[in-house]
Design a protein around this motif. Structure first.
Motif, short mmCIF file in Angstrom:
data_model
loop_
_atom_site.label_atom_id
_atom_site.label_comp_id
_atom_site.label_asym_id
_atom_site.label_seq_id
_atom_site.Cartn_x
_atom_site.Cartn_y
_atom_site.Cartn_z
N GLU A 39 2.03 0.29 12.83
CA GLU A 39 2.94 0.38 13.98
C GLU A 39 2.42 1.31 15.07
O GLU A 39 2.51 1.00 16.25
N THR A 40 1.89 2.47 14.66
CA THR A 40 1.42 3.42 15.65
C THR A 40 0.00 3.88 15.34
O THR A 40 -0.23 5.06 15.04
N PRO A 41 -0.98 2.94 15.36
CA PRO A 41 -2.36 3.36 15.08
C PRO A 41 -2.83 4.35 16.15
O PRO A 41 -2.60 4.14 17.34
N ARG A 42 -3.46 5.42 15.69
CA ARG A 42 -3.91 6.45 16.63
C ARG A 42 -5.23 6.06 17.29
O ARG A 42 -5.42 6.25 18.48
N GLU A 43 -6.14 5.53 16.47
CA GLU A 43 -7.49 5.27 16.98
C GLU A 43 -7.52 3.98 17.80
O GLU A 43 -6.90 2.98 17.43
N GLN A 44 -8.33 4.02 18.84
CA GLN A 44 -8.44 2.83 19.67
C GLN A 44 -9.06 1.66 18.90
O GLN A 44 -8.65 0.52 19.07
N ARG A 45 -10.06 1.97 18.02
CA ARG A 45 -10.70 0.92 17.22
C ARG A 45 -9.69 0.22 16.32
O ARG A 45 -9.74 -0.98 16.13
N THR A 46 -8.81 1.02 15.72
CA THR A 46 -7.79 0.44 14.85
C THR A 46 -6.89 -0.49 15.66
O THR A 46 -6.58 -1.60 15.22
N GLN A 47 -6.50 -0.01 16.84
CA GLN A 47 -5.64 -0.84 17.70
C GLN A 47 -6.32 -2.15 18.03
O GLN A 47 -5.72 -3.23 17.95
N GLU A 48 -7.62 -2.06 18.38
CA GLU A 48 -8.35 -3.27 18.75
C GLU A 48 -8.44 -4.25 17.57
O GLU A 48 -8.24 -5.45 17.71
N PHE A 49 -8.75 -3.66 16.39
CA PHE A 49 -8.88 -4.50 15.19
C PHE A 49 -7.56 -5.22 14.90
O PHE A 49 -7.52 -6.43 14.69
N SER A 109 0.80 -1.22 0.00
CA SER A 109 0.00 0.00 0.00
C SER A 109 0.83 1.26 0.00
O SER A 109 1.90 1.32 0.61
N ASP A 110 0.31 2.27 -0.69
CA ASP A 110 0.80 3.62 -0.46
C ASP A 110 0.09 4.21 0.75
O ASP A 110 0.68 4.95 1.54
N ARG A 111 -1.21 3.87 0.84
CA ARG A 111 -1.98 4.31 2.01
C ARG A 111 -2.93 3.20 2.44
O ARG A 111 -3.38 2.43 1.61
N VAL A 112 -3.20 3.16 3.72
CA VAL A 112 -4.14 2.18 4.27
C VAL A 112 -5.29 2.95 4.90
O VAL A 112 -5.08 3.94 5.60
N CYS A 113 -6.52 2.50 4.62
CA CYS A 113 -7.69 3.09 5.27
C CYS A 113 -8.32 2.05 6.17
O CYS A 113 -8.61 0.93 5.73
N PHE A 114 -8.55 2.42 7.42
CA PHE A 114 -9.26 1.52 8.31
C PHE A 114 -10.72 1.94 8.37
O PHE A 114 -11.04 3.07 8.76
N LEU A 115 -11.59 1.03 7.95
CA LEU A 115 -13.02 1.33 7.94
C LEU A 115 -13.69 0.73 9.16
O LEU A 115 -13.39 -0.40 9.56
N HIS A 116 -14.60 1.52 9.74
CA HIS A 116 -15.37 1.03 10.87
C HIS A 116 -16.76 1.62 10.78
O HIS A 116 -16.92 2.84 10.72
N GLN A 117 -17.76 0.74 10.71
CA GLN A 117 -19.15 1.15 10.62
C GLN A 117 -19.38 2.22 9.56
O GLN A 117 -20.03 3.23 9.80
N GLY A 118 -18.85 1.97 8.37
CA GLY A 118 -19.13 2.84 7.24
C GLY A 118 -18.37 4.15 7.22
O GLY A 118 -18.70 5.03 6.43
N ARG A 119 -17.36 4.29 8.09
CA ARG A 119 -16.55 5.50 8.05
C ARG A 119 -15.09 5.11 7.91
O ARG A 119 -14.69 4.05 8.39
N GLU A 169 -6.61 6.89 8.38
CA GLU A 169 -6.01 6.74 7.06
C GLU A 169 -4.56 7.19 7.15
O GLU A 169 -4.27 8.22 7.76
N GLY A 170 -3.64 6.42 6.58
CA GLY A 170 -2.25 6.82 6.65
C GLY A 170 -1.35 5.84 5.94
O GLY A 170 -1.82 4.82 5.43
N PRO A 171 -0.05 6.12 5.91
CA PRO A 171 0.90 5.18 5.32
C PRO A 171 0.91 3.89 6.14
O PRO A 171 0.64 3.93 7.34
N PRO A 172 1.20 2.76 5.51
CA PRO A 172 1.11 1.49 6.21
C PRO A 172 1.96 1.43 7.47
O PRO A 172 1.54 0.86 8.48
N SER A 173 3.14 2.02 7.44
CA SER A 173 3.99 1.96 8.64
C SER A 173 3.29 2.60 9.83
O SER A 173 3.28 2.06 10.93
N GLN A 174 2.63 3.73 9.58
CA GLN A 174 1.94 4.41 10.68
C GLN A 174 0.74 3.60 11.17
O GLN A 174 0.56 3.37 12.37
#
Lengths: 260, 278
Positions: free
Chosen positions: A240-250, A218-228, A232-237
């Motif tokens: 490695e350092t997901p900001r959202e709690q939902r992303t971390q949980e997923f 990927s150039d960019r990865v989007c994490f979708l949750h409940q239609g939103r 969104e960010g580069p794969p490394s971010q």
């Protein structure tokens, strides 16, 4: 309304695809809840998220297989979400590959690949078959050119499906969980094809559960949750350092399942 | 590969031998019982004289075969017309375009009405009703009106079979075709219909066999086809054997047709498909 040249640049730098607050509901269930996304020429963007988060619907909306309820989908600056727009000329330019391949079982592999150019682009039969064979050779499938889809392995079928899409010479490819129906040992051959497409500079949107692959390509990865798009960010971010709690949980669930 | 049979092969061979023996014994018993018991019934001699008279069979057979040619002609005209009419009906019934709503409504009413009328009534209605309109002599031809009747009735049935075939093709096939940019018409003709027709070969053949037999109903409005010829012969010889002879002629057409369809279908499956589950 489609008479105007579609490729007229409106505002440089031109984005290939631009989604603005896209909404989509099935009955009372909101599936896409205001999606914004910019895709530049040559971008490879993966959509990750749990089942039912809206990844597939988002891809299907971009190919107008599902009508968008509200918002805009700009393809080369032209709004293709406009109700009543003839979808056929747009679909010619956007390739789509499905989770369950959806090959035409009554046609040989070659005919599956040649049928789009023949029927839609009116390419003469011999010419369409020749370029289909060329495409199949490129994807390592020339030995199975005269076979029928049901006689192929899942990985081969999916590669044929990709060849069928590529035969239309699309500007964008939408890949909808294309390895989810495959045995683990067959995933690699399909992902190799996608790597090849990226090397050729193809613009791609990829819904996937293959996290290692998403991270790699990927150039960019989007994490979708409940239609939103929650993050969104580069794969490394993202990985490695997901900001959202939902992303971390997923991602934690994916790691626990041994998929990353 | 060694020539020594595997455990499974030995088991299956024994099974096969056993079922062959059972089938042979039970066939001999059933046929034997029929051959012994039926002639023992009190009326058997009369039945044999009235239905299985070899001389009457030989004498009436050539004439029946000639009369059967008219049935075959009606069949050859009806079959393609039925296929065309029923395909158009099925497509009309499935159309979603508002401009074509009258067409859709027509198809629905047509199918409802003509499926609901027994063929034999339709033969009378058309056979006696239409000539009463006072058409010129060359139109007063039972070949034409017999064909029209069968097309009217059978296209309604066949349209429903075709429609079921169209509906049986999974939506994902449509999605794949449309995503290539095919129009809905191209999708129908190159992706949906070829798959639908393969699936409905057995019910279509069934209908076709049924049609072959219903051609005989046309005899009710006058033409000397095989059933009527058999009736004439029956009166001439005062014997029912011509009806048996007519049945034999019908079977000589219908049985090969169904076998051929089964064969074609099996070949199709072998060619395109994976292995079948036992």
């Amino acid at each position: 309304m489609t008479a105007e040249p579609i490729s007229t640049p409106t505002d440089p730098p031109l984005l290939k695809l631009q989604l603005r607050t896209v909404f989509k509901a099935f009955g009372d269930t909101t599936v896409l809840d205001g999606i914004d996304l910019d895709v530049a020429q040559g971008d490879v963007i993966t959509l990750i998220g749990a089942s039912g988060s809206g990844k597939s619907t988002l891809l299907r909306c971009m190919n107008m297989l599902e009508p968008v309820d509200d918002g805009e989908v700009l393809f080369d600056g032209v709004d293709i979400a406009e109700p009543g727009l003839d979808p056929d000329p747009i679909r010619r330019r956007i390739g789509m590959v499905f989770q369950s391949f959806n090959l035409f079982p009554h046609m040989t592999v070659t005919d599956n690949v040649a049928v789009g150019p023949r029927k839609v682009l009116r390419v003469p039969k011999g010419e369409a078959r020749a370029s289909a064979l060329e495409m199949l050779t490129r994807l390592g499938l020339s030995a199975r050119a005269d076979a029928y889809p049901d006689q192929l392995s899942g990985g081969q079928q999916q590669r044929v499906a990709i060849a069928r899409s590529l035969a239309m010479n699309p500007e964008v490819m939408l890949l909808d969980e294309i390895t989810s129906a495959l045995d683990p040992e067959l995933v690699g051959e399909v992902l190799d094809v996608v790597r090849g497409l990226k090397a050729d500079g193809m613009t791609m949107l990829i819904a996937t559960h293959e996290m290692a692959f998403a991270r790699e390509i990927s150039d960019r990865v989007c994490f979708l949750h409940q239609g939103r798009i929650l993050e969104e960010g580069p794969p490394s971010q993202i990985f490695e350092t997901p900001r959202e709690q939902r992303t971390q949980e997923f991602l934690q669930r994916v790691i626990d399942a041994g998929r990353l | 590969m060694t020539s020594r049979p595997t455990r499974r092969e030995r088991y299956e061979r024994a099974r096969r031998r056993r079922s062959n023996v059972i089938a042979a014994v039970s066939t001999i018993v059933v046929v034997g019982v029929l051959v012994i018991l039926i002639p023992m019934s009190p009326g058997w001699d009369r039945v044999r004289q009235a239905f299985f008279d070899g001389d009457v069979f030989r004498e009436s057979f050539p004439g029946l075969l000639r009369a059967f040619w008219l049935d075959v002609k009606i069949l050859l005209w009806s079959t393609p017309l039925i296929l065309i009419a029923s395909l158009l009906l099925a497509l009309a019934r499935n159309t979603r375009s508002p401009a074509l709503f009258p067409l859709r409504a027509f198809a629905i009413i047509y199918i409802d009405v003509l499926r609901g009328i027994p063929v034999i009534l339709l033969v009378f209605l058309i056979g006696f009703g239409v000539p009463a309109l006072g058409l010129s002599r060359e139109w007063a031809n039972p070949l034409i009106w017999g064909t029209v009747t069968l097309v009217l009735s059978y296209s309604a049935y066949t349209a429903e079979i075709i429609r079921a075939g169209i509906d049986s093709v999974h939506e994902s096939q449509r999605a794949a075709a449309r995503s290539l940019g095919m129009s809905s018409r191209q999708t129908m003709s190159t992706v949906i219909l070829p798959q639908a027709f393969r699936r409905i070969v057995p019910p279509l053949m069934n209908t076709f066999v049924s049609l072959q037999k219903d051609v005989a109903l046309v005899s009710l409005i006058g033409p000397v086809e095989i059933l009527r010829q058999a009736g004439i012969d029956k009166a001439t010889y005062a014997n029912f054997t011509p009806y048996v002879a007519a049945s034999v002629i019908f079977l000589a057409l219908t049985i090969p047709c169904t076998r051929l369809a089964d064969y074609a279908l099996a070949r199709q499956r072998r060619r395109t498909g994976a292995t079948t589950i036992a």
